[in-house]
Design an enzyme around this catalytic site. Structure first.
Site, mmCIF file in Angstrom:
data_model
loop_
_atom_site.group_PDB
_atom_site.id
_atom_site.type_symbol
_atom_site.label_atom_id
_atom_site.label_comp_id
_atom_site.label_asym_id
_atom_site.label_seq_id
_atom_site.Cartn_x
_atom_site.Cartn_y
_atom_site.Cartn_z
ATOM 1 N N LYS A 263 30.665 0.469 13.113
ATOM 2 C CA LYS A 263 31.941 1.186 12.989
ATOM 3 C C LYS A 263 31.642 2.666 12.777
ATOM 4 C CE LYS A 263 35.729 1.903 9.713
ATOM 5 N NZ LYS A 263 36.267 1.549 8.381
ATOM 6 N N ASP A 268 38.767 9.420 8.608
ATOM 7 C CA ASP A 268 39.881 8.473 8.521
ATOM 8 C C ASP A 268 40.960 9.018 7.594
ATOM 9 O OD1 ASP A 268 41.540 6.300 8.602
ATOM 10 O OD2 ASP A 268 40.311 5.045 7.282
ATOM 11 N N LYS A 275 46.696 7.955 4.031
ATOM 12 C CA LYS A 275 46.054 7.733 2.740
ATOM 13 C C LYS A 275 46.591 8.723 1.713
ATOM 14 C CE LYS A 275 41.536 6.273 4.577
ATOM 15 N NZ LYS A 275 41.468 4.929 3.991
ATOM 16 N N ASP A 286 33.210 7.168 6.580
ATOM 17 C CA ASP A 286 33.691 5.954 7.223
ATOM 18 C C ASP A 286 32.923 5.666 8.512
ATOM 19 O OD1 ASP A 286 35.338 3.780 6.865
ATOM 20 O OD2 ASP A 286 37.023 4.623 7.977
ATOM 21 N N ASP A 346 45.888 2.205 8.832
ATOM 22 C CA ASP A 346 44.698 2.471 8.028
ATOM 23 C C ASP A 346 43.711 1.304 8.077
ATOM 24 O OD1 ASP A 346 43.061 4.014 6.455
ATOM 25 O OD2 ASP A 346 43.991 3.413 4.556
ATOM 26 N N GLU A 348 42.077 0.566 10.786
ATOM 27 C CA GLU A 348 41.689 0.955 12.148
ATOM 28 C C GLU A 348 40.280 0.530 12.520
ATOM 29 O OE1 GLU A 348 39.197 3.294 9.949
ATOM 30 O OE2 GLU A 348 41.320 2.996 9.554
ATOM 31 N N ARG A 350 38.641 -2.217 12.171
ATOM 32 C CA ARG A 350 38.540 -3.514 12.844
ATOM 33 C C ARG A 350 39.034 -3.455 14.286
ATOM 34 N NH1 ARG A 350 42.089 -6.165 8.194
ATOM 35 N NH2 ARG A 350 40.677 -4.725 7.134
#
Length: 498
Positions: A263, A268, A275, A286, A346, A348, A350
């Site tokens: 990933k 993010d 967030k 991230d 949020d 995202e 996956r």
């Protein structure tokens, strides 16, 4: 801490590192081999001092003439393992750095023999420790910082040739891990998806066994890489799938590739499911799953060199807010035909991982897949910063990953997968939701979602590294508030089994 660390016998050592175990009672005593060292008598005298206890990681300093002697506590002999040196030697490394030492001899043959520890494995752990200590924590300091510490160059040696060979290998693995740590530390105004692609090309340059392909723009649409394109479309920094392939010089006959998926969300914001302010700080990290996957390819190509091909897929995007950002209530159709109702923008990571997993099964025909992701805060609640969460229903692959975790010191803990968790991820509108708002089994939700994008019969392991990819305080060879490069050495160890 160190500008560089290497193995070299040039010049006389200005420091010697020895080790003693913590006794059940009384004072620690050097073993006969340690006592026979040129500094043996000085070591024996220092062991009589009250501060010398043999406790794991403790350091007692003395001198033999002008040579600095550091006596490292190895803890109880019954609990000592080769990997214990990653932490036990960290204090000695810091002391050498502060003393501006340039040449150190590590003489642990006696304690290793007493504890029946493989000298090469111990050397690897020692090399990793000193290599990880060399990570530059001041890379982004500028002209406004005038007190940047001088970082000495350090050479290491040992009279134990097997141990010394292990040190050289450990330094190589640490070099790769430090690449990951540098990428993880790089701020998002620099580390965009295409910057990650340029870094992949940079490490592949001059390494004949590595090649890089970058899919972006119209090619994402053509290949039906819906998650990457959708998550990344709100950013001015275009998303991409980065494919890095290791092709061994002499591949094993008929060997299908191992596939590593990372990933790589370079920043993010949470998207429209924005967030809170205090939760957004640090989201440059991230991308750490992708950083680890890419750095592992460096280790695989330069240190491990397995005979099995390896493919790395980095699903790279920036999750931003704009007038064309994807929304809760959107329904996405993925490469394998599975449809997903977006309930939380949020969640995202996956979505981009789903693309990479589909591609891996469809195009790479893998022997097995391992993915790494800073996927859920729930895994931190469950396991803290001690273990990464592991999901793997294939017994053989899980055993191999657990063995690699033991060898590398990057700990994993198996968490469950069950049809009831898969049921949680079903949508009344589409096949799946990307996040179930009830928050039950939060870290397992992510794994259960990803499971829908892996072909049945393909061995697959999901590692959620959200709790282990950084440290808040000085921990072993890691400085406070730095990334750990978690996963690089585990993946290298996994491929070393080949």
């Amino acid at each position: 801490m160190f500008e560089s660390v290497r193995v070299s016998k040039r010049g006389a050592p200005d420091a010697v590192i020895a080790g003693v175990f913590k006794p059940e009672t009384g004072r620690p005593k050097p073993d006969p081999q340690t006592r026979a060292l040129p500094a043996g008598e000085a070591i024996a005298r220092a062991c009589d001092r009250p501060e010398c206890t043999g406790a794991a990681g403790s350091v007692t300093e003395t001198f033999e003439g002008s040579t600095r002697v550091l006596i490292v506590g190895l803890g109880a002999r019954s609990e000592f393992k080769a990997g214990s040196l990653r932490s036990a030697l960290a204090g000695a490394g810091r002391r050498l750095a502060s003393a501006k030492a340039s040449r150190a001899a590590i003489e642990l043959a006696g304690p290793l023999k007493r504890a029946k520890i493989d000298a090469h494995a111990a050397g690897v752990a020692a090399g990793e420790c000193f290599g990880l200590l060399s990570f530059d924590t001041t890379a982004f300091k500028g002209a406004g910082t005038t007190d940047r510490p001088q970082r000495p160059r350090l050479s290491l040696r040992s009279t134990d040739a097997v141990f010394e060979k292990g040190v050289a290998r450990g330094l190589g693995l640490a070099e790769s891990a430090n690449l990951c740590r540098r990428w993880a530390s790089t701020p998002p105004n620099v580390a965009t998806p295409m910057w990650m692609a340029s870094e992949a090309r940079r490490i592949a340059r001059g390494v004949e066994t590595l090649s890089v392909r970058v899919l972006k723009g119209a090619e994402l649409s053509k290949e039906r890489l819906t998650g990457i394109a959708t998550v990344g479309r709100a950013s001015v920094n275009e998303p991409c799938l980065i494919r890095v392939a290791y092709t061994p010089a002499r591949p094993a006959r008929g060997a299908r590739p191992a596939v590593i998926v990372g990933k790589t969300i370079t920043y993010d914001t949470g998207g429209l499911s924005l967030k809170p302010t205090n939760s957004m700080k640090g989201m440059k990290e991230d991308k750490d799953g992708g950083c680890a996957a890419l750095a592992a390819m460096h280790a695989i190509a330069t240190v491990v060199r397995p005979r099995r091909p390896v493919v790395c897929l980095l699903a790279a995007a920036e999750n931003c807010v704009s007038d064309n950002a994807y929304r809760p209530d959107d329904v996405l159709t993925f490469r394998n035909g599975v449809t997903v109702e977006v309930t939380n923008t949020d969640a995202e990571g996956r979505l981009v991982l789903a693309d990479a997993l589909c591609w891996a099964c469809d195009r790479e025909k893998p022997a097995f897949i391992v993915d790494l992701a800073t996927l859920t805060g729930g895994v931190i609640t469950a396991l803290g910063s001690t273990f990464a969460g592991l999901w793997c229903e294939d017994d053989a692959l899980r055993a191999r990953v657990e063995s690699a975790a033991e060898a590398s010191g990057e700990r994993v803990w198996r968490l469950p997968m069950h049809d009831e968790y898969r049921e949680m991820m079903k949508s009344p509108i589409a096949d799946l939701v990307n996040s179930n708002p009830n928050r039950k089994a939060h870290p397992i939700q992510g794994a259960a979602f990803l499971d829908a994008f892996v072909d049945r019969g393909t061995p697959w392991c999901h590692l959620d590294i959200a709790g282990v990819h950084g440290v808040d305080s000085d921990t072993g060879p890691y400085a406070a508030n730095t990334p750990t490069g978690w996963g690089v050495r585990l993946l290298a160890s996994l491929m070393d089994q080949e």
